[in-house]
Enzyme design. Structure first.
Site, PDB file in Angstrom:
ATOM      1  N   ASP A  28      41.871  -4.486 -23.173  1.00 56.08           N
ATOM      2  CA  ASP A  28      41.674  -3.697 -24.387  1.00 56.08           C
ATOM      3  C   ASP A  28      42.840  -2.717 -24.530  1.00 56.08           C
ATOM      4  O   ASP A  28      43.683  -2.600 -23.648  1.00 56.08           O
ATOM      5  CB  ASP A  28      40.324  -2.992 -24.367  1.00 56.08           C
ATOM      6  CG  ASP A  28      40.171  -2.031 -23.200  1.00 56.08           C
ATOM      7  OD1 ASP A  28      41.160  -1.740 -22.526  1.00 56.08           O
ATOM      8  OD2 ASP A  28      39.035  -1.580 -22.965  1.00 56.08           O
ATOM      9  N   GLY A  46      42.156   2.519 -26.513  1.00 57.19           N
ATOM     10  CA  GLY A  46      41.715   3.430 -27.567  1.00 57.19           C
ATOM     11  C   GLY A  46      40.296   3.921 -27.390  1.00 57.19           C
ATOM     12  O   GLY A  46      40.011   5.115 -27.533  1.00 57.19           O
ATOM     13  N   GLN A  62      37.675  -2.312 -38.229  1.00 52.90           N
ATOM     14  CA  GLN A  62      36.793  -1.152 -38.152  1.00 52.90           C
ATOM     15  C   GLN A  62      36.162  -0.919 -39.527  1.00 52.90           C
ATOM     16  O   GLN A  62      36.294  -1.731 -40.425  1.00 52.90           O
ATOM     17  CB  GLN A  62      37.579   0.070 -37.673  1.00 52.90           C
ATOM     18  CG  GLN A  62      38.067  -0.013 -36.232  1.00 52.90           C
ATOM     19  CD  GLN A  62      36.953   0.205 -35.218  1.00 52.90           C
ATOM     20  OE1 GLN A  62      35.787   0.465 -35.560  1.00 52.90           O
ATOM     21  NE2 GLN A  62      37.296   0.077 -33.937  1.00 52.90           N
ATOM     22  N   ASP A  89      32.023  -9.051 -24.661  1.00 51.66           N
ATOM     23  CA  ASP A  89      32.229  -8.451 -23.342  1.00 51.66           C
ATOM     24  C   ASP A  89      31.346  -7.218 -23.227  1.00 51.66           C
ATOM     25  O   ASP A  89      30.995  -6.592 -24.238  1.00 51.66           O
ATOM     26  CB  ASP A  89      33.688  -8.030 -23.145  1.00 51.66           C
ATOM     27  CG  ASP A  89      33.961  -6.668 -23.772  1.00 51.66           C
ATOM     28  OD1 ASP A  89      33.960  -5.669 -23.032  1.00 51.66           O
ATOM     29  OD2 ASP A  89      34.136  -6.601 -25.010  1.00 51.66           O
ATOM     30  N   CYS A 140      15.882 -19.199 -12.040  1.00 50.47           N
ATOM     31  CA  CYS A 140      17.326 -19.042 -11.880  1.00 50.47           C
ATOM     32  C   CYS A 140      17.780 -19.694 -10.578  1.00 50.47           C
ATOM     33  O   CYS A 140      17.097 -19.580  -9.550  1.00 50.47           O
ATOM     34  CB  CYS A 140      17.686 -17.556 -11.876  1.00 50.47           C
ATOM     35  SG  CYS A 140      19.452 -17.219 -11.651  1.00 50.47           S
ATOM     36  N   CYS A 169      20.907 -19.053  -9.209  1.00 49.75           N
ATOM     37  CA  CYS A 169      22.088 -18.363  -8.719  1.00 49.75           C
ATOM     38  C   CYS A 169      21.965 -18.091  -7.216  1.00 49.75           C
ATOM     39  O   CYS A 169      20.893 -18.228  -6.623  1.00 49.75           O
ATOM     40  CB  CYS A 169      22.307 -17.053  -9.484  1.00 49.75           C
ATOM     41  SG  CYS A 169      21.271 -15.671  -8.965  1.00 49.75           S
ATOM     42  N   CYS A 216      19.133 -15.629  -6.292  1.00 51.31           N
ATOM     43  CA  CYS A 216      17.763 -16.135  -6.424  1.00 51.31           C
ATOM     44  C   CYS A 216      17.463 -17.270  -5.448  1.00 51.31           C
ATOM     45  O   CYS A 216      16.306 -17.483  -5.066  1.00 51.31           O
ATOM     46  CB  CYS A 216      17.515 -16.583  -7.862  1.00 51.31           C
ATOM     47  SG  CYS A 216      17.495 -15.185  -9.024  1.00 51.31           S
ATOM     48  N   HIS A 234      23.539 -11.665  -9.919  1.00 56.34           N
ATOM     49  CA  HIS A 234      22.491 -12.302 -10.726  1.00 56.34           C
ATOM     50  C   HIS A 234      22.668 -11.992 -12.213  1.00 56.34           C
ATOM     51  O   HIS A 234      22.554 -12.888 -13.062  1.00 56.34           O
ATOM     52  CB  HIS A 234      21.104 -11.845 -10.263  1.00 56.34           C
ATOM     53  CG  HIS A 234      20.022 -12.243 -11.213  1.00 56.34           C
ATOM     54  ND1 HIS A 234      19.471 -13.503 -11.238  1.00 56.34           N
ATOM     55  CD2 HIS A 234      19.420 -11.551 -12.225  1.00 56.34           C
ATOM     56  CE1 HIS A 234      18.573 -13.576 -12.203  1.00 56.34           C
ATOM     57  NE2 HIS A 234      18.525 -12.400 -12.813  1.00 56.34           N
TER      58      HIS A 234
END
Length: 380
Positions: free
Chosen positions: A95, A98, A192, A269, A307, A309, A312, A338
């Site tokens: 980014d 700002g 914006q 994001d 799940c 993952c 889990c 997770h």
């Protein structure tokens, strides 16, 4: 000029208009809509690059402002750029810095040349301009870099917002002129305008005329209600070119990822999954779980029975609660893993629903299961 960032539209969902696409970058091609984990200081907190690859992350985000302060963009450049510095060979987005200037510094002065403010770490006086933001991001070497903009708070008056978007448009032109690596790094413009439709339209018109390789919708998820964000997206995304990627900045709650995709967004994001993970909150297929709560002290089931993952498959709610209560780092690693995995897999499900022209049905099923349809639904 070679375009380093290219968007390929694969399919549009007949039910919702959501887009299935491929984002082509110098470090790989990745399906969209996608969730990008945030690695503010060149690391996604507690997670290794190998773990992020394991769970299917394609692009991660790092922060220009923070890396400028520590370790310094010159050091990252000397290391060979962010990809080499952090050992990540997939996509990176930085980014502009700002948002941090406006959110972290209580003492700031906005001028046409840039923003004067104080370092949030030690109080030193600093100055960030479009040219400086480009210098830092060119040195960091991310695949996608962002134009320097102002992100006004919510709510802001119409008069202030109008002045702000006009300044942001002028800054965007300066960013294009200052960008030294256009064949290697794709510079995105940021639309914006707050909740004001005519200002969003003016901002989009200004930025589209500059022909950026991609566009972000900024100034959302800054305190406005969810219905306001959705309404703004409904009139903003159609203003952006259909053949370029669209990025909604700072949004990562499951409901907003789905609603954003339905409104034509390709990239998201947010620090949410790791931030709430550090506080012992996890996302599951059945809703939010606050693992610190006493009810999980003797719960020997996984965080999410649906799940697969690493967390889990291997650890129980009772054990993770114990780790979090004792401030053990491993507990934060397990909840963070997770949560990031959950959002990456959620976007895989969204993409599959677009393929099958059933994203509206998927949204209804997910919201019902998650409890988002209830009047007093708990969000993140």
């Amino acid at each position: 000029m070679t375009t380093p960032i290219r968007f390929e539209l694969i399919k549009t969902c007949r039910q919702t208009g959501a887009r299935l696409g491929i984002l082509h970058t110098p470090h790989g091609s990745f399906e969209t809509p996608m969730f990008m984990p945030v690695g503010t200081l060149a690391t996604v907190k507690t997670l290794s690059p190998e773990e992020l690859k394991e769970m299917g992350a394609g692009v991660i985000l790092s922060n220009t402002y923070h890396l400028w302060l520590r370790p310094g963009h010159d050091i990252v450049e000397e290391a060979g750029g962010l990809h080499a510095f952090m050992n990540w060979d997939r996509g990176i987005l930085t980014d502009s810095g700002g948002f941090q200037v406006f959110s972290l510094s209580e003492f700031r002065r906005i001028e046409e040349e840039g923003v004067y403010f104080r370092n949030h770490l030690n109080g030193d006086k600093l100055f960030l301009s479009p040219e400086k933001a480009m210098e830092i991001q060119n040195a960091l070497g991310a695949d996608i870099i962002m134009a320097f903009d102002e992100c006004p708070p919510y709510p802001a008056t119409y008069e202030y917002m109008k002045q702000s978007i006009e300044r942001t448009s002028r800054w965007a032109e300066r960013c294009l002129k200052a960008h030294r690596r256009p064949n290697e790094q794709g510079l995105f413009g940021i639309v914006q305008g707050g909740e004001y439709e005519d200002l969003r339209r003016q901002s989009a018109r200004d930025l589209v005329s500059l022909d950026f390789p991609g566009y972000a919708v900024g100034g959302l998820s800054v305190g406005e209600p969810k219905d306001v964000m959705n309404r703004v997206l409904e009139f903003t995304t159609p203003l952006l070119p259909a053949d370029k990627p669209r990025y909604l900045m700072g949004v990562g709650s499951p409901d907003s990822l789905i609603d954003g995709a339905i409104r034509g967004i390709d990239m998201f994001d947010c620090v949410l999954p790791t931030r709430i993970g550090r506080n012992g909150t996890v996302m599951t297929s059945e809703g939010r779980v606050v693992i610190k709560n006493a009810q999980y002290a003797r719960d020997f089931s996984p965080l999410d029975p649906n799940c697969d993952c690493y967390t889990c498959r291997n650890y129980t709610r009772a054990y993770i609660r114990h780790l979090i209560k004792c401030d053990e780092t491993f507990g934060i690693r397990l909840t963070s893993y997770h949560n990031v995995y959950f959002l990456i897999k959620l976007m895989e499900q969204v993409r599959q629903a677009i393929r099958e022209d059933r994203l509206a049905d998927f949204r209804e099923e997910f919201f019902e299961r998650y409890g988002f349809n209830k009047p007093n639904a708990k969000n993140f």
